[in-house]
Enzyme design. Sequence first.
Site, PDB file in Angstrom:
ATOM      1  N   ALA A  61       0.841  -1.211   0.000  1.00 16.13           N
ATOM      2  CA  ALA A  61       0.000   0.000   0.000  1.00 16.13           C
ATOM      3  C   ALA A  61       0.874   1.259   0.000  1.00 16.13           C
ATOM      4  O   ALA A  61       1.974   1.250   0.560  1.00 16.13           O
ATOM      5  CB  ALA A  61      -0.931  -0.005   1.201  1.00 16.13           C
ATOM      6  N   GLU A 100      -0.827  -6.074   1.809  1.00 19.70           N
ATOM      7  CA  GLU A 100      -0.721  -4.956   2.736  1.00 19.70           C
ATOM      8  C   GLU A 100      -1.209  -5.420   4.111  1.00 19.70           C
ATOM      9  O   GLU A 100      -2.378  -5.756   4.270  1.00 19.70           O
ATOM     10  CB  GLU A 100      -1.556  -3.772   2.256  1.00 19.70           C
ATOM     11  CG  GLU A 100      -1.656  -2.633   3.254  1.00 19.70           C
ATOM     12  CD  GLU A 100      -0.314  -2.199   3.828  1.00 19.70           C
ATOM     13  OE1 GLU A 100      -0.201  -2.084   5.053  1.00 19.70           O
ATOM     14  OE2 GLU A 100       0.637  -1.970   3.042  1.00 19.70           O
ATOM     15  N   ARG A 126      -5.126   0.539   5.152  1.00 16.44           N
ATOM     16  CA  ARG A 126      -4.386   0.973   3.976  1.00 16.44           C
ATOM     17  C   ARG A 126      -4.662   0.117   2.742  1.00 16.44           C
ATOM     18  O   ARG A 126      -4.352   0.513   1.622  1.00 16.44           O
ATOM     19  CB  ARG A 126      -2.876   0.928   4.278  1.00 16.44           C
ATOM     20  CG  ARG A 126      -2.422   1.982   5.257  1.00 16.44           C
ATOM     21  CD  ARG A 126      -1.014   1.711   5.806  1.00 16.44           C
ATOM     22  NE  ARG A 126      -0.031   1.420   4.767  1.00 16.44           N
ATOM     23  CZ  ARG A 126       0.645   2.328   4.084  1.00 16.44           C
ATOM     24  NH1 ARG A 126       0.421   3.619   4.329  1.00 16.44           N
ATOM     25  NH2 ARG A 126       1.534   1.974   3.179  1.00 16.44           N
ATOM     26  N   CYS A 155      12.749   4.184   2.221  1.00 10.15           N
ATOM     27  CA  CYS A 155      12.836   5.605   1.877  1.00 10.15           C
ATOM     28  C   CYS A 155      13.483   6.361   3.037  1.00 10.15           C
ATOM     29  O   CYS A 155      12.984   7.389   3.490  1.00 10.15           O
ATOM     30  CB  CYS A 155      11.462   6.183   1.529  1.00 10.15           C
ATOM     31  SG  CYS A 155      10.235   6.040   2.843  1.00 10.15           S
TER      32      CYS A 155
END
Length: 442
Positions: free
Chosen positions: A112, A134, A139, A232
């Site tokens: 997700a 997910e 989500r 990230c």
Amino acid sequence: MMSLPEEFLSRMKTQLGSEFPDFLDCYGRPAYRGVRLNTLKCGVGLLKESLPFMLTASPFSKFSFYADYEGGFGRLPAHHAGMFYSQEPSAASAVTALDPKPGERILDLCAAPGGKATQIAGAMEGKGLLWANEPVRQRAGALLSNLERMGAVNAVVSCAYPQRLCPGLAGYFDRVLVDAPCSGEGMFRREPRTIEEWSPEGVRACAKRQLAILDQAALTVKEGGVLVYSTCTFSYEENEGTVKCFLSAHPEFIAERIPHEFGREDMAGGFGRRIYPMEGGEGHFVARFMRVGENICRAGEYRDVLKGGLAAQAKRLLEELFPGDKSGLELARAGDKIFLLPEKLPELSGLGVLRAGVELFEVRKDRLEPLHGAFMCHGPCRNTLELPIDGPEILAYLRGEELDCEGGGYTAVCVNGVVTGFGKASGGRLKNRYPKGLRNRG
């Protein structure tokens, strides 16, 4: 200049050395914004014609572009039609490293809201099986919606924690992506709340959780298959540190060098890639492994294919709506819905599956009613209403309003030849069937 945690700044200064001032300077500028072309719906030329802003190529994927637009991507007709996905450009790097191919079996374990899953779907060209999972139910709805909007016909969506999902799919997948939950340091410019949530303790907790997820993901990769890990964030603990621990615990995997020049080499051997804001992206880390050890697949075969009169009725209606032979398609029924099944489907029981394939029809007492998914995943419709992409009619349709329309019956609503939704024409009017939850407001 935004206010950043002192401990974070100290870590980054140590990590980057002489480059730290350049890194810090980035936080006084706007975040990168971008879109990614959906090749299941259109080509680059048509996408450019369909947008009110310019596109500039990014280095992270041949289908990813920088886009400077403040009007709201999600309200655009081209977005509703699934012609593009709004995505920070460097986020596309993980799927570039994964290198999915048509006909393969691919798992996106932490999928997700669907940016990477829909990128994988485009590369697969509707062939093979994409399993998008997910763990957080709140989500998973966005994941379902985005895969449908982008026209993915070969996707299974599940909601299960890895320790529940992965043992049942051991040795099943050619490629597996773990875009792991992380401390989000690469999201500071886009989502300032992540700054408030950051802490050194959170970084350590994320690293522990990431390794646990990778341990489970490893079960699902067949011999010779590929596992890609991405985050990230910038922290060594969550990136190179997690990779080092994983490889130490899993001698059946070897690190593979990523054959792309985006970003820079990682901090431990140069096999992975790091992306900092100075390099055109908000921040990403990507590493790739190959399984060299044996892993026998014991997943069962899916057997609940719909047969008999209801299946024949559904295929006839499909042929009425979308010209072409539909006799070879496999369908299934779940509750009051009929689905078009993906290829190479395993046994689904006990795996938290929310949807397998495409929602085609709702079963009523004496008839079948088409659903939005049927129109978003198919090619040319027998009846179409083409609307100007910059005209008031398509905006009215996306608000849920009725339109003038000649002809009769179920009709696809298109912009620049790409289906955006459908309605039912009668008496010179088109009754709007665009899902209420997707409509523009105001």
